[in-house]
Motif scaffolding. Structure first.
Motif, PDB file in Angstrom:
ATOM      1  N   THR A   1      36.416  40.431  41.923  1.00 33.28           N
ATOM      2  CA  THR A   1      35.613  41.264  41.031  1.00 33.28           C
ATOM      3  C   THR A   1      34.211  41.461  41.589  1.00 33.28           C
TER       4      THR A   1
ATOM      5  N   GLN B   1      44.102  43.619  33.113  1.00 33.54           N
ATOM      6  CA  GLN B   1      45.437  43.407  33.663  1.00 33.54           C
ATOM      7  C   GLN B   1      45.613  41.970  34.147  1.00 33.54           C
TER       8      GLN B   1
ATOM      9  N   GLU C   1      40.968  46.299  35.734  1.00 32.23           N
ATOM     10  CA  GLU C   1      41.588  45.277  36.581  1.00 32.23           C
ATOM     11  C   GLU C   1      41.536  43.905  35.913  1.00 32.23           C
TER      12      GLU C   1
ATOM     13  N   ARG D   1      34.902  46.843  36.356  1.00 32.85           N
ATOM     14  CA  ARG D   1      36.218  46.274  36.704  1.00 32.85           C
ATOM     15  C   ARG D   1      37.038  45.919  35.467  1.00 32.85           C
TER      16      ARG D   1
END
Length: 407
Positions: free
Chosen positions: A48, A109, A106, A103
């Protein structure tokens, strides 16, 4: 794959989660490679920040410190594996989504992937709630702490052009950076000057002259005394300390795989708490003494054309930030993991693509950093050795007072 991710992969080791060990494989199924939630979210954090982190190193260390401190707090009470994994993942996720919002998709998820492995029920629900709550609490405690990029790089005007006083360095002649660090809020230092070392060697003193002569000979772009091995060391350690130490810390987290998840989260949290405090103390010392860089000194007094092997960073010489960072890292890892690793580990460097180095402990990293900054031509040896000591002192203080963070 990002450069940082490639460096981390070199440090990868097999991982096992406590929940997987306790549950075991279901009858008639093929056993899958178990997932270690600590390493999983370590990699999520690293990826990240590599993708969308702050431009200032200390700000990224702050992000790690907040997320993993929140995770550590959420893991303080005894609980089932489902709670622990959900709590750690949720604490780090909440922190990263807040501080690196670009982010979010992402990160969402990644959290869904972790929680899909966790059995549904009260333990999972409570773990998620605890992780988020602790992240919000730690985030709130660090609001306006002065570690955002704009505050870190507050403007600095050199007071004079007198001999010995820092001024912008060739070739970019960029204004001083990291001046604002010394005004930031530490995690555990009583004051930013708590461990400030004494002044650098006086101009013209024997130690000053030895330091400068060494850099002039061994740190020059066209040096005839620096060996190829020394050049390789300087090149390997030239990059960001944050990036260079992300892989060794991952090794330490993996080494502690048999320890409770709470201890492993604390290892990551305290490493970055110490790193933040060390960078604050480093900038305090740098801008208190404002010692000029070797390139400035040598061009002003010895050789107007002298050029270092590497570009000089835009802040004063004393002490070396690379050395303070490595000293702090060594102190934390030696105290919490041990001086030596169970087996050798290999890491890479973004400033030496394709090159790897193998180590079996932490002190050698510090020793190489101390040498590397001299061989790069950007620091005196005194700035490096004093820096390593300062880093160890600040980190030891963080470890001694760590209980204050986990109430």
């Amino acid at each position: 794959m990002t450069t940082l991710r490639k460096v981390l992969v070199l440090a990868a080791v097999p991982a096992v989660t406590l929940s997987t060990v306790l549950a075991g494989p279901a009858a008639g199924t093929v056993q899958q490679q178990p997932v270690d939630v600590a390493l999983e979210w370590y990699d999520v954090t690293a990826d990240t920040i590599a993708a969308a982190g702050a431009p200032t190193q200390v700000t990224n260390n702050r992000t790690w410190a907040i997320g993993w401190l929140a995770a550590s707090r959420a893991l303080l009470r005894p609980a089932a594996p489902s709670y622990r994994e959900a709590a750690l993942a949720s604490a780090v996720h909440e922190t990263l989504v807040t501080l690196v919002p670009a982010r979010k998709a992402e990160l969402d998820q990644a959290l869904a992937t972790t929680l899909a492995r966790v059995p549904d029920g009260a333990d999972e629900t409570n773990g998620v709630a605890a992780g988020r709550q602790q992240a919000k609490a730690v985030l709130a405690s660090r609001v306006n702490d002065g570690l955002d990029p704009a505050s870190v790089n507050a403007p600095f005007t050199p007071p004079s052009t007198d001999a010995g006083v820092w001024r912008p360095t060739p070739s970019k002649y960029a204004p001083g950076t990291q001046y604002g660090n010394r005004l930031a809020k530490p995690f555990l230092l009583k004051s930013v000057s708590q461990f400030r070392p004494g002044p650098p060697p006086a101009l013209g003193s024997p130690r000053y002259n030895r330091d400068l002569a060494e850099v002039r000979a061994d740190g020059a772009l066209n040096s005839t005394t620096r060996t190829q091995a020394q050049t390789d060391t300087a090149q390997f350690w030239y990059g960001s300390s944050y990036v260079l130490y992300t892989a060794p810390l991952r090794v330490a987290v993996a080494e502690a795989a048999r320890r409770p998840l709470a201890e492993r989260a604390k290892l990551v949290a305290l490493f970055h708490v110490a790193s933040v405090d060390t960078q604050i103390a480093t900038s305090d010392t740098k801008y208190s003494y404002q010692r000029w860089r070797p390139v400035t000194a040598l061009r002003a007094t010895v050789d107007a054309d002298w050029t270092p092997l590497h570009e000089t960073p835009a802040h004063p010489d004393y002490p070396s930030g690379h050395a303070t960072y490595s000293g702090a890292a060594e102190q934390v890892l030696t105290t919490l993991v041990g001086a030596q690793t169970a087996k050798p580990y290999t890491i890479g460097s973004p400033t030496a693509p394709g090159v790897t180095r193998t180590y079996s402990g932490w002190h050698q990293l510090t020793a190489e950093n101390v040498d590397a900054r001299v061989w790069s031509g950007i620091h005196t040896r005194t700035a490096d050795t004093v820096g390593a000591t300062l880093g160890r002192q600040v980190a030891a203080n963080a470890l001694h007072n760590a209980h204050k963070l986990f109430r």
